[in-house]
Scaffold this active site. Structure first.
Site, PDB file in Angstrom:
ATOM      1  N   HIS A   1       0.845  -1.195   0.000  1.00 28.80           N
ATOM      2  CA  HIS A   1       0.000   0.000   0.000  1.00 28.80           C
ATOM      3  C   HIS A   1       0.884   1.250   0.000  1.00 28.80           C
ATOM      4  CE1 HIS A   1      -2.905  -2.679   2.473  1.00 28.80           C
ATOM      5  NE2 HIS A   1      -3.488  -2.530   1.308  1.00 28.80           N
TER       6      HIS A   1
ATOM      7  N   LYS B   1     -17.385  -6.778   6.794  1.00 31.05           N
ATOM      8  CA  LYS B   1     -16.099  -7.441   6.597  1.00 31.05           C
ATOM      9  C   LYS B   1     -15.414  -7.576   7.955  1.00 31.05           C
ATOM     10  CE  LYS B   1     -12.580  -7.073   3.036  1.00 31.05           C
ATOM     11  NZ  LYS B   1     -11.990  -6.195   2.016  1.00 31.05           N
TER      12      LYS B   1
HETATM   13  P1  ADP Z   1      -9.605  -4.070  -0.185  1.00 32.45           P
HETATM   14  O1  ADP Z   1      -9.998  -4.667   1.112  1.00 32.45           O
HETATM   15  O2  ADP Z   1     -10.531  -3.033  -0.724  1.00 32.45           O
HETATM   16  O3  ADP Z   1      -9.102  -5.052  -1.218  1.00 32.45           O
HETATM   17  P2  ADP Z   1      -6.935  -3.483   0.616  1.00 32.45           P
HETATM   18  O4  ADP Z   1      -6.685  -2.723   1.856  1.00 32.45           O
HETATM   19  O5  ADP Z   1      -6.598  -4.928   0.611  1.00 32.45           O
HETATM   20  O6  ADP Z   1      -8.384  -3.176   0.170  1.00 32.45           O
HETATM   21  O7  ADP Z   1      -6.162  -2.803  -0.587  1.00 32.45           O
HETATM   22  C1  ADP Z   1      -6.449  -1.497  -1.026  1.00 32.45           C
HETATM   23  C2  ADP Z   1      -5.881  -1.314  -2.393  1.00 32.45           C
HETATM   24  O8  ADP Z   1      -4.477  -1.538  -2.353  1.00 32.45           O
HETATM   25  C3  ADP Z   1      -6.412  -2.255  -3.445  1.00 32.45           C
HETATM   26  O9  ADP Z   1      -6.494  -1.560  -4.664  1.00 32.45           O
HETATM   27  C4  ADP Z   1      -5.366  -3.325  -3.524  1.00 32.45           C
HETATM   28  O10 ADP Z   1      -5.347  -3.945  -4.783  1.00 32.45           O
HETATM   29  C5  ADP Z   1      -4.127  -2.508  -3.296  1.00 32.45           C
HETATM   30  N1  ADP Z   1      -3.018  -3.292  -2.762  1.00 32.45           N
HETATM   31  C6  ADP Z   1      -3.017  -4.119  -1.691  1.00 32.45           C
HETATM   32  N2  ADP Z   1      -1.815  -4.710  -1.523  1.00 32.45           N
HETATM   33  C7  ADP Z   1      -1.026  -4.242  -2.528  1.00 32.45           C
HETATM   34  C8  ADP Z   1       0.311  -4.483  -2.935  1.00 32.45           C
HETATM   35  N3  ADP Z   1       1.080  -5.364  -2.295  1.00 32.45           N
HETATM   36  N4  ADP Z   1       0.776  -3.840  -4.013  1.00 32.45           N
HETATM   37  C9  ADP Z   1      -0.018  -2.978  -4.684  1.00 32.45           C
HETATM   38  N5  ADP Z   1      -1.295  -2.719  -4.387  1.00 32.45           N
HETATM   39  C10 ADP Z   1      -1.797  -3.339  -3.318  1.00 32.45           C
END
Ligand code: ADP
Length: 161
Positions: free
Chosen positions: A16, A40
């Site tokens: 992130h 969730k």
């Molecule tokens: P959600 O629960 O909505 O999937 P997340 O907190 O898991 O949200 O992720 C938020 C955003 O960050 C999403 O667009 C996800 O694809 C992206 N994301 C999560 N982990 C990574 C990573 N390792 N690299 C790039 N983007 C990521």
């Protein structure tokens, strides 16, 4: 140009943070928006997730951390922002992300979703995998910043190392 980067961030990982860092260089302002979704099951409360993000992102002048509940399109309207950023780690992310993006477009024609491709070194990383490794006492310092590592350890064993 102002963008919203929404997600659960349960908890925030280096994956992130890399997306946020790159967005902060490409756009004038980045709003990192933590989704407050009761359906969730999250490990960290919204307040805890906000605090971890704020602590990790305090050096960035053009990054704001906020929470929202309900529809992303309504939040985007409220914040007067028409661009959403989502990260893509692999093709497997694309199916869900495309669906979300198309639904959002149907709900709000002016809303655009931009995808940022994860760096190769973070493409395996997710909040769930970090929680799983932490649960079994594995090393998580290469996945999350120190403050998140500490918070995870506290959740796992009530603060005892
Ligand atoms: P959600 O629960 O909505 O999937 P997340 O907190 O898991 O949200 O992720 C938020 C955003 O960050 C999403 O667009 C996800 O694809 C992206 N994301 C999560 N982990 C990574 C990573 N390792 N690299 C790039 N983007 C990521």
């Amino acid at each position: 140009m102002k963008v919203i980067y929404p997600g659960s961030f349960d908890p925030v990982t280096y994956g992130h943070l890399d997306i946020i860092d790159r967005c902060s260089k490409s756009f004038d302002k980045v709003i990192v928006a933590v989704l407050n979704n009761n359906y969730k099951k999250n490990m960290f409360s919204v307040e805890e997730r906000l605090n971890l993000l704020r602590e990790t992102l305090k050096e960035y002048d053009n990054v704001e951390v906020d929470a929202f509940s309900g529809l992303l399109v309504d939040y985007a309207n409220k914040r007067n922002c028409s661009t959403i950023i989502r990260g893509l780690r692999a093709i497997s992310d694309l199916e869900y992300e495309m669906q979300m993006s198309l639904v959002n477009k149907k709900l709000e024609e002016d809303l655009e979703t931009l995808f940022m491709v994860s760096r190769g070194k973070y493409s395996y990383l997710s909040s769930s995998i970090v929680k799983e490794v932490a649960m079994f006492g594995g090393k998580i310092s290469c996945f999350v910043p120190k403050v998140v590592e500490r918070a995870l350890k506290e959740k796992m064993n009530g603060g005892q190392d």
